[in-house]
Enzyme design. Sequence first.
Site, short mmCIF file in Angstrom:
data_model
loop_
_atom_site.label_atom_id
_atom_site.label_comp_id
_atom_site.label_asym_id
_atom_site.label_seq_id
_atom_site.Cartn_x
_atom_site.Cartn_y
_atom_site.Cartn_z
N ASP A 122 -3.99 9.96 33.70
CA ASP A 122 -4.05 11.33 33.19
C ASP A 122 -3.76 11.31 31.69
OD1 ASP A 122 -4.51 14.03 33.50
OD2 ASP A 122 -2.40 14.50 33.80
N HIS A 129 -2.87 23.09 24.48
CA HIS A 129 -1.83 22.94 25.50
C HIS A 129 -0.67 22.11 24.96
CE1 HIS A 129 0.02 22.25 29.44
NE2 HIS A 129 0.00 20.95 29.19
N GLU A 194 -2.50 22.75 36.49
CA GLU A 194 -3.05 22.34 35.19
C GLU A 194 -4.57 22.24 35.31
OE1 GLU A 194 0.52 20.05 32.85
OE2 GLU A 194 -1.06 18.81 33.75
N GLU A 196 -7.92 20.88 34.37
CA GLU A 196 -8.42 19.67 33.74
C GLU A 196 -9.82 19.34 34.24
OE1 GLU A 196 -5.87 16.27 33.68
OE2 GLU A 196 -4.02 17.44 33.92
N ASP A 228 -3.96 19.10 38.17
CA ASP A 228 -2.80 18.21 38.18
C ASP A 228 -1.56 19.06 38.45
OD1 ASP A 228 -1.28 15.91 37.84
OD2 ASP A 228 -1.05 16.23 35.69
N ARG A 232 7.48 21.87 37.18
CA ARG A 232 8.01 21.92 35.81
C ARG A 232 9.52 21.72 35.76
NH1 ARG A 232 3.44 20.96 33.06
NH2 ARG A 232 1.87 22.57 33.36
N GLN A 235 10.01 18.07 35.96
CA GLN A 235 9.51 17.46 34.73
C GLN A 235 10.52 17.56 33.59
OE1 GLN A 235 5.76 19.14 33.51
NE2 GLN A 235 5.46 17.69 31.83
N LYS A 248 4.69 15.02 38.99
CA LYS A 248 3.23 15.01 38.99
C LYS A 248 2.61 14.29 40.19
CE LYS A 248 2.57 16.61 34.66
NZ LYS A 248 1.63 17.67 34.25
N THR A 252 -2.64 15.77 43.54
CA THR A 252 -3.67 16.13 42.56
C THR A 252 -4.89 16.55 43.35
OG1 THR A 252 -2.86 14.50 40.96
CG2 THR A 252 -5.09 15.33 40.63
N GLU A 369 2.26 28.10 30.22
CA GLU A 369 1.83 28.74 28.98
C GLU A 369 1.64 30.25 29.17
OE1 GLU A 369 -1.37 26.08 27.01
OE2 GLU A 369 -1.25 25.46 29.10
#
Length: 422
Positions: A122, A129, A194, A196, A228, A232, A235, A248, A252, A369
């Site tokens: 990844d 971002h 996420e 992607e 993904d 948080r 993380q 993570k 996925t 975000e």
Amino acid sequence: MIDATHDQKLTSWVANANGHADFPIQNLPLGLFSPANEAPRPGTAVGDYIIEWQALVAAGLRQDNGLTMEDVLATPALRQSLRAQLSKLLSDPQYREISEPYLHTAADCRLHLPIRIGDYTDFYAGIHHAVTVGKLFRPDNPLLPNYKHVPIGYHGRASSIRPTGAPVIRPKGQTRAPDAEAPSFGPSKRLDFELELGIWIGAGNDLGAPIPIENAAQHIAGFCLLNDWSARDFQAWEYQPLGPFLAKNFMTTISPWIITPEALAPFRLAQASRPEGDPKPLPYLWGEADQAGGALKLRLDVLIETAEMRAQNLPPHALSHSEARHMYWTAAQLVTHHASNGCNLQTGDLLGTGTISGPAPDSAGSLLELSEGGKKPVTLPSNETRAFLEDGDALILRARAEADGFVSIGFGDCRGLILPAP
């Protein structure tokens, strides 16, 4: 690469393929599916149906009946000939009668990962971002100095990649509250998505043999959508000093159809010029042809559907929309950098681009975000709010390629439903 298969006047005898939002005859993606109670087999989506590649043999358009996904992904010439043959099979009415036994209603089929994924990496190629999230974690230093010089990435977990529709079980892990002296263990309270793109590797390279930027595009067999999923709270506690781990690797989700470079040929763009003052990439990452056409003209959409919305018969709500052109690095640059130290990529490897957010608030590719780290929850049509994902939420990613003079194509949904932690 633009040829008769892209002709906007081309139509299919599969009636609902004509004008289909994702899979008109001009798309012809590659995938692995199984009809009810039958073995998986390779096929191609066309409208609301899937055609087995075996139909080409029955129609006399191919001689080999053992065509594998690995062979097709690894060999551009084979992939291009397969596309031309499928286009002929599905457009010429003379092949309808002999092909219909190999045509299956997609809704009645199970979709699988298109190939066994050996490795998954990844990247972090979405600069908007990177800056926005960087401000949340490092207000005084949001973008680290290496970002504009080198594509940042980390090795993910291939074993937990699943196709669209697979349930997403809320992970458990370690967190530490800001006012706590010690961490605790439990379900994630800040589960996020996420937005992607996935990049499928076709032909690989030998160990110790880098891939020059001039050849990198020939090693890309196609693209998909990729979510993904990210815890948080895990993380924030674990990512220093080595980066993402349990936040993570629990899941996925990808869209199961490989959208080939040939299908996307009409939707190529020049890579956006870097802002004044940004460094030019080092020579091994710079290719004139790649800069002239290495970006993709893709609209990317994120939708949410909560349990309450389903109860109220409300349609999925659009959370945000972005565009693939917001990537700071091209797909070819990611491939070249990955192999620049001699790392051997292999057929079926998958690369994630990293979250593709745009510059506007409504173009963010994550709830982190959109909600500004949870401080400003998003209000939904059901009068619910979301700072992060809750159990029962379904998250849907979509992509659409559009260009004047060509038929638009899509990727199909990339969908995951959140289930409670065990």
